[in-house]
Write a protein that holds these residues in place. Structure first.
Motif, short mmCIF file in Angstrom:
data_model
loop_
_atom_site.label_atom_id
_atom_site.label_comp_id
_atom_site.label_asym_id
_atom_site.label_seq_id
_atom_site.Cartn_x
_atom_site.Cartn_y
_atom_site.Cartn_z
N LEU A 1 5.28 9.17 -12.22
CA LEU A 1 4.88 7.83 -12.66
C LEU A 1 5.53 7.47 -13.99
CD1 LEU A 1 1.06 7.88 -11.79
CD2 LEU A 1 2.95 6.96 -10.43
N ARG B 1 -0.52 3.93 -17.03
CA ARG B 1 -0.70 4.35 -15.64
C ARG B 1 0.08 5.62 -15.31
NH1 ARG B 1 1.55 1.19 -12.30
NH2 ARG B 1 2.94 0.22 -13.81
N GLU C 1 -3.89 6.44 -6.15
CA GLU C 1 -3.50 7.34 -5.07
C GLU C 1 -2.79 8.57 -5.61
OE1 GLU C 1 -1.12 4.97 -2.51
OE2 GLU C 1 -2.81 3.78 -1.75
N ALA C 2 -1.92 8.38 -6.60
CA ALA C 2 -1.16 9.51 -7.14
C ALA C 2 -2.09 10.56 -7.74
CB ALA C 2 -0.16 9.02 -8.18
N THR D 1 -3.83 0.14 -10.37
CA THR D 1 -3.12 -0.13 -9.13
C THR D 1 -3.39 0.97 -8.13
OG1 THR D 1 -1.15 1.07 -9.80
CG2 THR D 1 -1.28 -1.24 -10.45
N ASP D 2 -3.23 0.64 -6.85
CA ASP D 2 -3.39 1.65 -5.82
C ASP D 2 -2.43 2.82 -6.02
OD1 ASP D 2 -4.07 -0.72 -3.12
OD2 ASP D 2 -5.35 0.18 -4.64
N ARG D 3 -1.22 2.51 -6.47
CA ARG D 3 -0.23 3.56 -6.68
C ARG D 3 -0.74 4.58 -7.70
NH1 ARG D 3 3.03 7.46 -5.98
NH2 ARG D 3 4.85 7.62 -7.32
N GLU E 1 8.99 6.37 -13.24
CA GLU E 1 9.00 5.02 -12.65
C GLU E 1 8.93 3.96 -13.74
OE1 GLU E 1 5.99 4.52 -9.70
OE2 GLU E 1 6.68 6.22 -8.48
#
Length: 390
Positions: A28, A258, A7-8, A2-4, A31
């Motif tokens: 993450l 992730r 990006e992180a 994922t972009d998240r 989350e």
């Protein structure tokens, strides 16, 4: 990815940690834990951390805020849960050694036996412990939608769980739960299709049970996972069979997917028909799934062969000829000393690492987004290699 996630980790400075190193992004990870807790809050199901998938105990204080406890595959994992993770302690094994059972009954809360014969052998030990240990039987509904047989707990001839035809009258006496694990990296739709097979085979036993464990393999925190369908499925099951039933889920991967990368360094580049980058990590020792399973690690900023202008074969530093991660392309040429980040390397990879060939185990570190701190949790060295030998 994922972009998240991308990006992180694109924002992190990999030179701040040793190499090789497992680097967990604590934000993450939290989350993921929040998503898992939301399922518990909506359904009443208890979610356990499967230690076989993720066991970085430095992060257990954070995870224990969201999860109900741990589930182990044997004595040593169970001891780790007892030492570092408050909450319920569950254990299952295809077969328990008697000496291990003597220790387990002193501190675990739930034991799932793999067969009626194991239950008959050890229920007396449980009773003699004087503790209120809830025991159950792992069952095999002989239905699964797992693509690769090596992952499939319900494959023909599987040793995992008892099939219906092997359960005789009285086999469930003294047991309070049924444990079913049929999934691997799958969505709620698969669970919804599997439950009817479980009910068809074992429904006659459900009313006498106190709990049902639907095992692991639930990709709850993966992008696109239908959390609403999972909640509806669990609530419908409880409504059908009675609100007294406690439902358990025990994903390991869903807690940690992730959330982490394996940072490594290019040591040298040789050429034999194509450029080959030798790394300070190892597919064989640090990422065995890349050799044993149909799995290809992704790398931050890299692509498939030919996708970017510069294609390399990435290989490990051991003497095993097949210690090769695969072929990857990069926008710019690789150079010795360059750091690479292999994505999604927190679950399973860390717990499977070995010291084969004397290669150093990857360090373990956590990134704390609130402070920007890179916490080096542990480094490994010669003593770790030596002390596991004789």
């Amino acid at each position: 990815m994922t972009d998240r996630f991308i990006e992180a980790f694109s924002e992190l400075d990999f030179s701040r940690v040793p190499s090789p190193c497992h680097l967990i992004h604590r934000g993450l990870l939290e989350e993921n834990c929040r998503v898992l807790r939301s399922v518990s809050e909506r359904t009443g199901a208890k979610i356990l951390l499967a230690l076989k998938g993720f066991a970085q105990f430095s992060e257990f204080p954070l995870m224990a805020k969201y999860l109900a406890g741990t589930t182990a595959s044997g004595l040593h994992e169970a001891l780790l849960g007892r030492e570092f993770f408050p909450g319920e302690r569950h254990v299952y094994s295809p077969a328990f050694p008697p000496a291990d059972m003597d220790e387990l009954v002193k501190f675990v809360d739930h034991i799932s036996f793999n067969s009626p014969s194991q239950a008959r052998r050890f229920l007396g030990v449980v009773k003699a412990s004087g503790r209120a240990v809830s025991c159950g039987l792992r069952v095999n509904p002989q239905y699964a939608e797992v693509e690769h047989e090596i992952y499939n707990p319900c494959a023909a001839g599987s040793r995992l769980g008892t099939i219906r035809s092997e359960i005789r009258a009285g086999d469930l006496d003294g047991l309070e739960g049924l444990h079913m694990h049929t999934m691997c990296e799958q969505g709620a739709d698969v669970l919804a299709r599997t439950i009817p097979h479980f009910e068809e085979k074992f429904g006659e036993f459900i009313p006498r049970m106190k709990w049902i464990n639907f095992g692991g393999g639930h990709w709850i925190t993966h992008p696109g996972y239908d959390v609403d369908l999972l909640c509806r499925t669990l609530l419908a099951f409880r409504e059908k069979w009675g609100g007294h039933l406690q439902i358990y889920l025990e994903p390991g991967e869903a807690a940690a997917i992730r959330t982490g990368v394996l940072v490594c360094t290019v040591l040298d580049i040789v050429n034999n028909g194509m450029p080959i980058a030798i790394l300070d990590t190892s597919a064989s020792a640090h990422m065995p799934d890349t050799l044993e399973m149909p799995y290809r690690a992704e790398i931050l900023g890299a692509g498939t062969p030919g996708e970017f202008p510069h294609t390399y074969r990435l290989a490990g530093g051991t003497c095993l000829a097949g210690d090769v991660l695969g072929d990857y392309s990069f926008p710019r040429p690789l150079v010795p000393g360059q750091r690479l980040a292999l994505l999604d390397m927190s679950h399973y990879t860390m717990v499977k690492s070995t010291t084969f060939n004397g290669i150093r185990l990857p360090s373990i570190a956590s990134y704390v987004p609130e402070t920007g701190e890179y916490k080096i949790i542990r480094d490994f060295g010669y003593a770790d290699y030596r002390n596991r030998l004789s």
